[in-house]
Design an enzyme around this catalytic site. Structure first.
Site, short mmCIF file in Angstrom:
data_model
loop_
_atom_site.label_atom_id
_atom_site.label_comp_id
_atom_site.label_asym_id
_atom_site.label_seq_id
_atom_site.Cartn_x
_atom_site.Cartn_y
_atom_site.Cartn_z
CB CYS A 102 -2.68 4.66 -11.88
SG CYS A 102 -3.18 3.13 -12.68
NE ARG A 136 -8.48 -3.34 -13.94
CZ ARG A 136 -8.43 -2.23 -14.67
NH1 ARG A 136 -8.84 -2.22 -15.92
NH2 ARG A 136 -7.97 -1.12 -14.15
CG HIS A 199 -4.21 3.53 -7.06
ND1 HIS A 199 -4.61 4.69 -7.64
CD2 HIS A 199 -4.14 2.61 -8.06
CE1 HIS A 199 -4.80 4.49 -8.94
NE2 HIS A 199 -4.52 3.24 -9.22
N1 GLN Z 1 -7.43 3.03 -16.96
C1 GLN Z 1 -6.04 2.76 -16.76
C2 GLN Z 1 -5.71 1.29 -16.82
O1 GLN Z 1 -6.57 0.45 -16.56
C3 GLN Z 1 -5.58 3.37 -15.44
C4 GLN Z 1 -6.15 2.66 -14.24
C5 GLN Z 1 -5.88 3.36 -12.94
O2 GLN Z 1 -5.66 4.57 -12.89
N2 GLN Z 1 -5.95 2.63 -11.83
O3 GLN Z 1 -4.60 0.93 -17.09
#
Ligand code: GLN
Length: 253
Positions: A102, A136, A199
């Site tokens: 990520c 998101r 993750h």
């Molecule tokens: N900050 C980054 C995003 O929101 C990565 C998020 C993450 O590592 N889960 O895309």
């Protein structure tokens, strides 16, 4: 330095964990635990070094692991990461196995432009770019990879990543979003670098990827991957499998 484990013949494998202080969310630390445990099962001695901004980068590097992070964590490490860029690019080109998840996946690419318009430069190991969106992408993901079969995990990111020509996806998404909402790709592959949004942590759910990283690391350092489980580990496995069978109400084998 943490987590030294010396076995009888001392075949060490050096695992470097990038930025655990700022880039390590949704259980990503589990990836390092899985590498350590499986290395021990195979008769190798894992030596884990945690690298944070300002540390001296180790000279012995067999596997590199990096996790995800908030946009703010990515900003914190960006300067240090730029200064490491030539080293990491060289290691990736030389075939050092790496797993980046990520937030660090994004920064192994060309850049991450956050939803607010901040551009966080990447290190260009991967020919990808990432643009933050207003929504998101959150939830469980099921994807399918030619190399590793089904890959399961959990995504939570605003960045949408698009692959350039020089890079292959890690997998195709069957459920969830993966790299972006426009195509069905998930993650990226370059040389022995495995990059993913997932993750969960990724390696406990997908041990085939852990074994790929371990095999590549052992081949590079020792010429071949020769798992030689120690007697104690055999005994441990035997005990665990007996307990699991008892717990499930099955007869002992
Ligand atoms: N900050 C980054 C995003 O929101 C990565 C998020 C993450 O590592 N889960 O895309």
């Amino acid at each position: 330095m943490s987590g030294e484990h010396e076995n009888r013949d001392g075949r060490r494998i050096h695992v470097v964990q990038l930025y655990p202080r700022d880039m390590n969310i949704y259980g990503d630390f589990g990836n390092v635990l899985v590498l350590k445990q499986r290395l021990k099962w195979y008769g190798y001695s894992p030596v884990v070094t945690e690298y944070n901004p300002g540390d001296v980068f180790p000279s012995d590097v067999d596997v590199v692991v990096g996790g995800g992070g908030q946009d703010s964590g990515q900003v914190v490490i960006q300067q240090d990461l730029q200064q490491l860029a030539p080293t990491l690019r060289q290691l990736a080109d030389d075939g050092v196995p790496m797993l980046v998840i990520c937030g660090l996946y994004q920064l192994f690419g060309r850049f991450f432009k956050t939803h607010e318009g901040t551009v966080i430069p990447g290190i260009g190991v991967l020919d990808i770019e990432t643009h933050g969106g207003s929504d998101r992408l959150i939830g469980n993901v099921l994807s399918e990879s030619v190399e590793f079969g089904e890959i399961h995990g959990y995504e939570n990111h605003s960045g949408q990543t698009f692959l350039g020509e020089g890079v292959e996806p890690l997998a195709r998404v069957r459920k969830g979003e993966g790299n972006n909402t426009k195509d069905d790709t998930e993650g990226a592959r370059y040389n022995n670098v495995v990059a993913s949004y997932l993750h969960g942590s990724l390696l406990p759910k997908n041990p085939a990827i852990a074994d790929f990283l371990i095999a590549k690391a052992a081949e590079r350092r020792y010429g071949s991957f020769d798992p030689v489980p120690s007697e104690e580990d055999f005994a441990d496995l035997e005990r665990l499998s007996r307990l699991a069978r008892e717990h499930a109400g099955l007869r002992p084998r």
